[in-house]
Scaffold this active site. Structure first.
Site: not given
Ligand code: MRU
Length: 380
Positions: A54-56, A106, A226, A267, A277-278
């Protein structure tokens, strides 16, 4: 800061056709460090959906490698080309279908679509180069596989470089903070979310390398934690001073004067600088504004979606109710209660002091400044 290599978030093992996508299973952290091996496109799709990776930026890199698994499946199929009749067009269609499928895993992080578009372009270019649609012969898609692997490796390496550059630009932008300053972050935008040191955490790691001794306030990040499970783990592993708080403690910590800056990842960033973002990030940005604390987003240019004029158009993923009612295996809400579980929110550009990219810091955050940075070229 301890110079410890965090385990690789993801890697490709083996040949272009027949190899495996290996992911550090982030659903098991911090208790267990185990890999998940994906041999099929469906397995990779499921891993992205379940947040194994996970993470963009990381999901973009993982999806790029995952397209290769469609060629492995083509060759593994029981009726695989016994008569060498599979054509160039059919092979190209197989990989393109895999791209389409992976794109449904996603919806919010644009890096996924950005990486898959590069893989699609690689397929289209290869198809054009092959003059006829004759049977491919030999190992199906061997030539295309090499091209796809090298494109996926390029995306992987570029992301690593972008993380390093973001770290440098971010540390320069925060150079005025006193040594030992408190920096709050939300979710995980570290090595686990990228192919390098991260985005927001890359800034923090660079400050630590420069002996600025940042103290990181880590929002736990409900509902999937996270922050607690991943960010606190990364910071602890690397010896960066940090304190874990529940999300609803951020206001009190800011009020007490213990936070001098906020840095998070993103994201998807719209053309006007609004940043998804999250879930909870918008709340943190609002709190930061109320306390006069600068709020920064750190993200590579692959996270910008210039097709969207504002954040209102960013699709927000909604996830299963059980993530809220039954986090980590224990019921914490009455059966049948209505639940809303958006995975992301959008922070308006007006709340963002600067967007730290690999090309420099966009500040003030305006549509014009975003457009100028995106037009500017590569790393600086
Ligand atoms: O749902 P996730 O864990 O994929 O969400 C991730 C985030 O919101 C991160 O802050 C974002 O992807 C940036 S990662 C460099």
């Amino acid at each position: 800061m301890a110079n410890i290599e965090i385990l690789p978030t993801l890697r490709w093992e083996g040949p272009a056709v027949g190899g495996t996508l290996v992911l550090l299973d982030q659903t098991r952290l911090p208790g267990e460090t185990v890999d998940l091996r994906c041999d099929t496109v469906d397995a990779a799709w499921d891993a992205i959906k379940r947040l194994v990776v996970r993470g963009a930026p990381a999901i973009g890199v993982a999806a790029a490698y995952a397209t290769l698994l469609s060629l492995r499946e083509l060759n593994d199929a029981p009726d695989a080309d016994a008569s060498n009749k599979t054509t160039t067009r059919e092979i190209a269609a197989t990989v393109t279908a895999a791209c389409d499928h992976l794109a449904t895993s996603r919806p919010t992080a644009v890096n996924l679509f950005w990486a898959l578009d590069r893989m699609r372009a690689t397929v289209a270019h290869w198809e054009q180069q092959r003059e006829d649609d004759s049977p491919a012969g030999g190992q199906l898609g061997a030539e295309l596989g090499e091209l796809l692997l090298s494109e996926a490796r390029a995306i992987h390496a570029e992301d690593r470089d972008m993380c390093a550059a973001i770290g440098r630009h971010g540390a320069d932008a925060l150079a005025e903070l006193p040594a030992g300053a408190g920096i709050l972050t939300h979710c995980n935008a570290g090595a686990l979310a990228t192919a390098g040191d991260g985005t927001a955490l890359s800034v923090i790691f660079e400050l630590a390398r420069r002996d600025r001794q940042p103290h990181v306030w880590v929002d736990e990040t409900r509902p999937l934690l996270q922050g607690a499970r991943l960010t606190a783990w990364e910071l602890t592993q690397r010896g960066v001073d940090c304190t874990l708080i529940c999300d609803n403690m951020a206001a009190a910590v800011m009020q007490a004067g213990r936070v001098q800056a906020v840095v998070t990842g993103a994201d998807r960033i719209a053309a006007n600088g609004d940043a998804a973002n999250k879930i909870g990030t918008y709340g943190v940005a609002t709190l930061a504004a109320a306390h006069g604390i600068p709020f920064y987003i750190a993200a590579p240019t692959s996270t910008f979606d210039m097709a969207l004029a504002s954040g209102a158009a960013i699709p927000i993923e909604e996830r299963e109710r059980e993530e809220v009612t039954c986090g980590f295996g224990r019921e914490t809400a009455p059966a049948g209660v209505r639940v809303f579980n958006p995975a992301f929110d959008v922070t308006p550009a007006r709340l963002i002091r600067g967007i730290i990219t690999e090309r420099g810091v966009i500040t003030p955050v305006t549509a014009g400044a975003v457009a100028a940075t995106l037009a500017a070229g590569s790393l600086s």
